[in-house]
Motif scaffolding. Structure first.
Motif, PDB file in Angstrom:
ATOM      1  N   THR A  17       0.826  -1.212   0.000  1.00  0.00           N
ATOM      2  CA  THR A  17       0.000   0.000   0.000  1.00  0.00           C
ATOM      3  C   THR A  17       0.857   1.258   0.000  1.00  0.00           C
ATOM      4  O   THR A  17       0.606   2.195  -0.769  1.00  0.00           O
ATOM      5  CB  THR A  17      -0.938  -0.006   1.230  1.00  0.00           C
ATOM      6  N   ILE A  18       1.885   1.290   0.843  1.00  0.00           N
ATOM      7  CA  ILE A  18       2.739   2.473   0.930  1.00  0.00           C
ATOM      8  C   ILE A  18       3.537   2.649  -0.358  1.00  0.00           C
ATOM      9  O   ILE A  18       3.667   3.770  -0.870  1.00  0.00           O
ATOM     10  CB  ILE A  18       3.677   2.408   2.155  1.00  0.00           C
ATOM     11  N   ARG A  19       4.047   1.575  -0.925  1.00  0.00           N
ATOM     12  CA  ARG A  19       4.796   1.686  -2.187  1.00  0.00           C
ATOM     13  C   ARG A  19       3.904   2.204  -3.325  1.00  0.00           C
ATOM     14  O   ARG A  19       4.348   2.990  -4.151  1.00  0.00           O
ATOM     15  CB  ARG A  19       5.432   0.353  -2.555  1.00  0.00           C
ATOM     16  N   GLU A  20       2.655   1.778  -3.356  1.00  0.00           N
ATOM     17  CA  GLU A  20       1.721   2.307  -4.352  1.00  0.00           C
ATOM     18  C   GLU A  20       1.519   3.807  -4.137  1.00  0.00           C
ATOM     19  O   GLU A  20       1.467   4.582  -5.086  1.00  0.00           O
ATOM     20  CB  GLU A  20       0.383   1.564  -4.278  1.00  0.00           C
ATOM     21  N   GLY A  21       1.406   4.207  -2.877  1.00  0.00           N
ATOM     22  CA  GLY A  21       1.273   5.625  -2.551  1.00  0.00           C
ATOM     23  C   GLY A  21       2.492   6.425  -2.949  1.00  0.00           C
ATOM     24  O   GLY A  21       2.369   7.550  -3.435  1.00  0.00           O
ATOM     25  N   LEU A  22       3.667   5.855  -2.751  1.00  0.00           N
ATOM     26  CA  LEU A  22       4.909   6.532  -3.139  1.00  0.00           C
ATOM     27  C   LEU A  22       4.956   6.746  -4.651  1.00  0.00           C
ATOM     28  O   LEU A  22       5.408   7.791  -5.117  1.00  0.00           O
ATOM     29  CB  LEU A  22       6.131   5.735  -2.674  1.00  0.00           C
ATOM     30  N   LYS A  23       4.482   5.766  -5.404  1.00  0.00           N
ATOM     31  CA  LYS A  23       4.440   5.919  -6.865  1.00  0.00           C
ATOM     32  C   LYS A  23       3.496   7.046  -7.259  1.00  0.00           C
ATOM     33  O   LYS A  23       3.803   7.852  -8.137  1.00  0.00           O
ATOM     34  CB  LYS A  23       4.005   4.611  -7.533  1.00  0.00           C
ATOM     35  N   ARG A  24       2.332   7.102  -6.598  1.00  0.00           N
ATOM     36  CA  ARG A  24       1.336   8.145  -6.905  1.00  0.00           C
ATOM     37  C   ARG A  24       1.842   9.547  -6.579  1.00  0.00           C
ATOM     38  O   ARG A  24       1.490  10.510  -7.240  1.00  0.00           O
ATOM     39  CB  ARG A  24       0.047   7.913  -6.104  1.00  0.00           C
ATOM     40  N   THR A  25       2.664   9.654  -5.527  1.00  0.00           N
ATOM     41  CA  THR A  25       3.104  10.970  -5.057  1.00  0.00           C
ATOM     42  C   THR A  25       4.492  11.346  -5.554  1.00  0.00           C
ATOM     43  O   THR A  25       5.026  12.378  -5.154  1.00  0.00           O
ATOM     44  CB  THR A  25       3.100  11.024  -3.515  1.00  0.00           C
ATOM     45  N   GLY A  26       5.101  10.511  -6.372  1.00  0.00           N
ATOM     46  CA  GLY A  26       6.430  10.826  -6.876  1.00  0.00           C
ATOM     47  C   GLY A  26       7.528  10.699  -5.841  1.00  0.00           C
ATOM     48  O   GLY A  26       8.541  11.391  -5.899  1.00  0.00           O
TER      49      GLY A  26
END
Length: 67
Positions: A17-26
């Motif tokens: 979940t956090i890695r997906e969020g990191l991708k979304r936020t650059g």
């Protein structure tokens, strides 16, 4: 001086979940509203916690855990 030891959270769902969020936020912590240099993963807050010999636990978003 020995580097502080930390590792990915053993909970694979949190990591995903956090890695997906990191991708979304650059690369900015998805748990932070401000996209400022201090909030780029690994964030400034956790870097400061890493050098504190008394701190043991997870970073703000839970991606990393300090032993």
């Amino acid at each position: 001086m020995e580097k502080p030891k930390f590792h990915l959270n053993p909970n694979e769902e949190i990591v995903k979940t956090i890695r997906e969020g990191l991708k979304r936020t650059g690369g900015y912590c998805p748990c932070r509203l401000q996209h400022i240099p201090e909030n780029i993963c690994i964030c400034k807050e956790f870097k400061e916690q890493l050098v504190d010999p008394d701190y043991h636990g997870a970073c703000h978003c839970g991606l990393y855990v300090k032993d």
